[in-house]
Design a protein around this motif. Structure first.
Motif, PDB file in Angstrom:
ATOM      1  N   ARG A 164       0.856  -1.188   0.000  1.00  0.00           N
ATOM      2  CA  ARG A 164       0.000   0.000   0.000  1.00  0.00           C
ATOM      3  C   ARG A 164       0.890   1.236   0.000  1.00  0.00           C
ATOM      4  N   PHE A 165       1.002   1.883  -1.140  1.00  0.00           N
ATOM      5  CA  PHE A 165       1.812   3.095  -1.239  1.00  0.00           C
ATOM      6  C   PHE A 165       1.340   3.912  -2.438  1.00  0.00           C
ATOM      7  N   ALA A 216      13.217  18.253 -15.428  1.00  0.00           N
ATOM      8  CA  ALA A 216      13.524  16.895 -14.971  1.00  0.00           C
ATOM      9  C   ALA A 216      12.268  16.270 -14.379  1.00  0.00           C
ATOM     10  N   ILE A 217      12.333  14.966 -14.163  1.00  0.00           N
ATOM     11  CA  ILE A 217      11.218  14.235 -13.583  1.00  0.00           C
ATOM     12  C   ILE A 217      11.510  13.954 -12.116  1.00  0.00           C
ATOM     13  N   ASN A 218      10.505  14.164 -11.281  1.00  0.00           N
ATOM     14  CA  ASN A 218      10.587  13.848  -9.857  1.00  0.00           C
ATOM     15  C   ASN A 218       9.639  12.690  -9.566  1.00  0.00           C
ATOM     16  N   ALA A 219      10.147  11.676  -8.886  1.00  0.00           N
ATOM     17  CA  ALA A 219       9.327  10.516  -8.498  1.00  0.00           C
ATOM     18  C   ALA A 219       9.369  10.394  -6.984  1.00  0.00           C
ATOM     19  N   LYS A 220       8.210  10.332  -6.354  1.00  0.00           N
ATOM     20  CA  LYS A 220       8.166  10.300  -4.902  1.00  0.00           C
ATOM     21  C   LYS A 220       7.237   9.187  -4.424  1.00  0.00           C
ATOM     22  N   VAL A 221       7.730   8.400  -3.487  1.00  0.00           N
ATOM     23  CA  VAL A 221       6.930   7.343  -2.864  1.00  0.00           C
ATOM     24  C   VAL A 221       6.402   7.869  -1.537  1.00  0.00           C
ATOM     25  N   THR A 222       5.102   7.759  -1.312  1.00  0.00           N
ATOM     26  CA  THR A 222       4.510   8.149  -0.040  1.00  0.00           C
ATOM     27  C   THR A 222       3.608   7.031   0.461  1.00  0.00           C
ATOM     28  N   LEU A 223       3.380   7.008   1.770  1.00  0.00           N
ATOM     29  CA  LEU A 223       2.464   6.050   2.368  1.00  0.00           C
ATOM     30  C   LEU A 223       1.114   6.711   2.563  1.00  0.00           C
ATOM     31  N   PRO A 224       0.031   6.082   2.126  1.00  0.00           N
ATOM     32  CA  PRO A 224      -1.293   6.679   2.325  1.00  0.00           C
ATOM     33  C   PRO A 224      -1.611   6.789   3.809  1.00  0.00           C
ATOM     34  N   VAL A 225      -2.294   7.887   4.183  1.00  0.00           N
ATOM     35  CA  VAL A 225      -2.742   8.019   5.567  1.00  0.00           C
ATOM     36  C   VAL A 225      -3.990   7.182   5.766  1.00  0.00           C
ATOM     37  N   ASP A 226      -4.252   6.842   7.027  1.00  0.00           N
ATOM     38  CA  ASP A 226      -5.476   6.116   7.336  1.00  0.00           C
ATOM     39  C   ASP A 226      -6.674   7.029   7.122  1.00  0.00           C
ATOM     40  N   LEU A 243      13.445  -2.652   9.826  1.00  0.00           N
ATOM     41  CA  LEU A 243      13.304  -1.510   8.935  1.00  0.00           C
ATOM     42  C   LEU A 243      12.017  -0.767   9.235  1.00  0.00           C
ATOM     43  N   HIS A 244      12.112   0.560   9.398  1.00  0.00           N
ATOM     44  CA  HIS A 244      10.908   1.368   9.505  1.00  0.00           C
ATOM     45  C   HIS A 244      10.057   1.147   8.261  1.00  0.00           C
ATOM     46  N   GLU A 245       8.745   1.105   8.421  1.00  0.00           N
ATOM     47  CA  GLU A 245       7.872   0.790   7.291  1.00  0.00           C
ATOM     48  C   GLU A 245       8.058   1.772   6.140  1.00  0.00           C
ATOM     49  N   ALA A 246       8.111   3.073   6.448  1.00  0.00           N
ATOM     50  CA  ALA A 246       8.234   4.070   5.382  1.00  0.00           C
ATOM     51  C   ALA A 246       9.528   3.885   4.605  1.00  0.00           C
ATOM     52  N   GLY A 247      10.642   3.759   5.340  1.00  0.00           N
ATOM     53  CA  GLY A 247      11.926   3.589   4.666  1.00  0.00           C
ATOM     54  C   GLY A 247      12.020   2.285   3.923  1.00  0.00           C
ATOM     55  N   ALA A 248      11.435   1.219   4.505  1.00  0.00           N
ATOM     56  CA  ALA A 248      11.476  -0.088   3.852  1.00  0.00           C
ATOM     57  C   ALA A 248      10.701  -0.073   2.541  1.00  0.00           C
ATOM     58  N   ILE A 249       9.516   0.518   2.550  1.00  0.00           N
ATOM     59  CA  ILE A 249       8.704   0.562   1.332  1.00  0.00           C
ATOM     60  C   ILE A 249       9.373   1.440   0.287  1.00  0.00           C
ATOM     61  N   ASP A 250       9.944   2.570   0.728  1.00  0.00           N
ATOM     62  CA  ASP A 250      10.742   3.384  -0.193  1.00  0.00           C
ATOM     63  C   ASP A 250      11.787   2.533  -0.905  1.00  0.00           C
ATOM     64  N   ALA A 251      12.576   1.815  -0.104  1.00  0.00           N
ATOM     65  CA  ALA A 251      13.678   1.025  -0.667  1.00  0.00           C
ATOM     66  C   ALA A 251      13.151  -0.069  -1.588  1.00  0.00           C
TER      67      ALA A 251
END
Length: 457
Positions: free
Chosen positions: A46-47, A61-71, A177-185
């Motif tokens: 879920r991201f 340039a192109i920017n790509a950003k991964v974020t975690l959806p809020v509840d 691994l923190h969830e946010a950092g892990a999903i980013d990676a």
């Protein structure tokens, strides 16, 4: 136009590299985003992935950003599938670079939670602490991917976790691994591997990477740049470290270092025909354009040479028992070839010339090994060019079983067919048939198979 083959991506990391910058670069070069999203959705994570056009010091340039959806308001997460994950696609941007690729795709995966890598794309030092995802969970997620993406992504994540464990003096199984950092990676690693596959890239070459300088704030305090895990992953990668630089920032993230470590085939100048130029943006605004530039094109067929380092030393006073250990250590350091040649030295003394071929960026490490492990007082260095045939491995059937055969092609012609020793030796051992007969059978089978294979191509 000169006959070409083998799509090549050349990286120019003058402003460093991060996982999101590399993913953005691949998007800018025109990967099939629907196919990329399809691969992401296999994982059931879920991201949100937002893609937008930005301007860095006058460069689009192109920017790509991964974020975690809020509840949601009740604190309950959406449950769009059995894993409770979803990946949204509400496209919202278009841009039109003039460097060989038009962008009509749109991305905005719109939740308000905003996750950044520390201060920006660089201060991430790979999130090994606190509560979050177990390493075993991540391997289970990556196991849902298609091949060959799955195998390479698992290999890369293993390398990342091993670097973290090494730096922090802990076991791999103890890394959390923190969830946010892990999903980013995860997204950046999978995006890098799948993106290269979708672009049809057969070879990645890179220039020297700018690691930045100064200090960066991490979970455990303030660390020098490059940060510990990043430095671990940058072993063997040519780096430019300028302590007097006015840009006192970390320019390479652990995931960026991992991409250089695992996906780049060579660090050297290259001759190629460029068809597209792409730019992947970082988050910060710097004095220089904060972008990862990439050149996509083709290398020359057959006529392309590879620049190597040849390191040599003549010795007449070393214990012969030490030569075997020296050769083993040189190969372990990364030598491509090591050979000893009898020579006649001054005062008519018999001696030995130690010759080592290596990639140019490993020159210093090879010299260090030669100085420490032999009796030499100096090492000569030259830079020969090597012409290389294209090589492929065929699995051929014989009466004794399956044998591996190496086939070499040059200028589009098959110039050599060579049965692989270990494969044939095993068949000989299992069948009791002499090795030379197994060789002959494998060679005959390969010659019969090659015309059919070439006709299909």
């Amino acid at each position: 136009m000169e006959q070409t083959h083998g799509k090549v991506l050349y990286l120019d990391p003058f402003s460093g590299i991060a996982g999101d910058m590399f993913l953005a670069l691949l998007i800018d070069l025109g990967i099939d985003q629907d196919a990329l999203v399809e691969e992401f959705e296999r994982m059931g994570l879920r991201f949100d992935l937002s893609v937008s056009q930005v301007n860095k010091n006058g460069i689009a340039a192109i920017n790509a950003k991964v974020t975690l959806p809020v509840d949601d308001e009740d604190g309950d997460e959406d449950e769009d599938d059995d894993n409770g994950h979803h990946h949204t696609h509400d496209h919202e941007h278009s841009h039109g670079h003039e460097h060989g690729q038009e962008h009509g795709h749109e991305h905005d995966h719109g939740h308000s939670h905003h996750h950044e890598h520390g201060d920006s794309e660089a201060d991430e030092e790979a999130m090994p602490h606190g509560h979050g995802m177990e390493v075993s969970e991540i391997y289970e997620i990556l196991g849902k991917l298609s091949e060959p993406t799955k195998s390479k992504a698992i290999e890369m994540f293993s390398t990342l976790v091993e670097a973290e464990a090494q730096v922090h003096g802990t076991a791999v199984d103890s890394v959390h691994l923190h969830e946010a950092g892990a999903i980013d990676a995860i997204v950046e690693i999978v995006g890098a591997v799948k993106g290269l596959e979708l672009l049809g890239v057969s070879r990645v070459v890179s220039g020297i990477v700018n690691t930045g300088t100064g200090f960066a704030k991490m979970a455990h305090g303030t660390y020098p740049v490059p940060a510990p895990a990043t430095a671990e992953l940058l072993k063997g990668v040519p780096q430019r470290v300028d302590s007097f630089s006015t840009i006192r920032k970390e320019m390479v993230t652990p995931t960026g270092a991992l991409i250089l470590n695992q996906l780049v085939d060579e660090f050297s100048p290259i001759s190629m025909t460029v068809e597209q130029v792409g730019y992947g943006a970082g988050t910060r605004d710097l004095d220089i354009p904060n972008v990862l530039r990439g050149f996509l094109g083709y290398s020359a067929s057959g006529d392309e040479t590879k620049r190597l380092a040849l390191l040599e030393s003549n010795i007449d006073d070393m214990n012969p028992e030490l030569y075997g250990n020296l050769m083993e250590l040189l190969y372990r350091t990364g030598a491509l070839d090591v050979f000893f040649t009898p020579v006649q030295m001054k005062k008519n003394r018999p001696g030995t010339r130690i010759s080592v071929l290596s990639e140019v960026h490993l020159k210093d490490a090879i010299i260090n090994t030669m100085m420490k492990e032999s009796s030499t007082l100096g090492v000569r260095v030259s830079y020969p060019e090597r012409f290389e045939a294209e090589r492929e491995i065929l699995n051929v059937q014989t009466d004794m079983g399956t044998a591996r055969v190496k086939v070499a092609h040059f200028h589009g012609e098959t110039v050599n067919i060579s049965p692989e020793y270990e494969s044939c030796r095993l068949l000989s051992h299992e069948s009791g048939i002499p090795l030379k007969e197994v060789y002959a059978a494998a060679l005959q089978s390969a010659r019969e198979q090659l015309p059919r294979k070439e006709a299909q191509n």
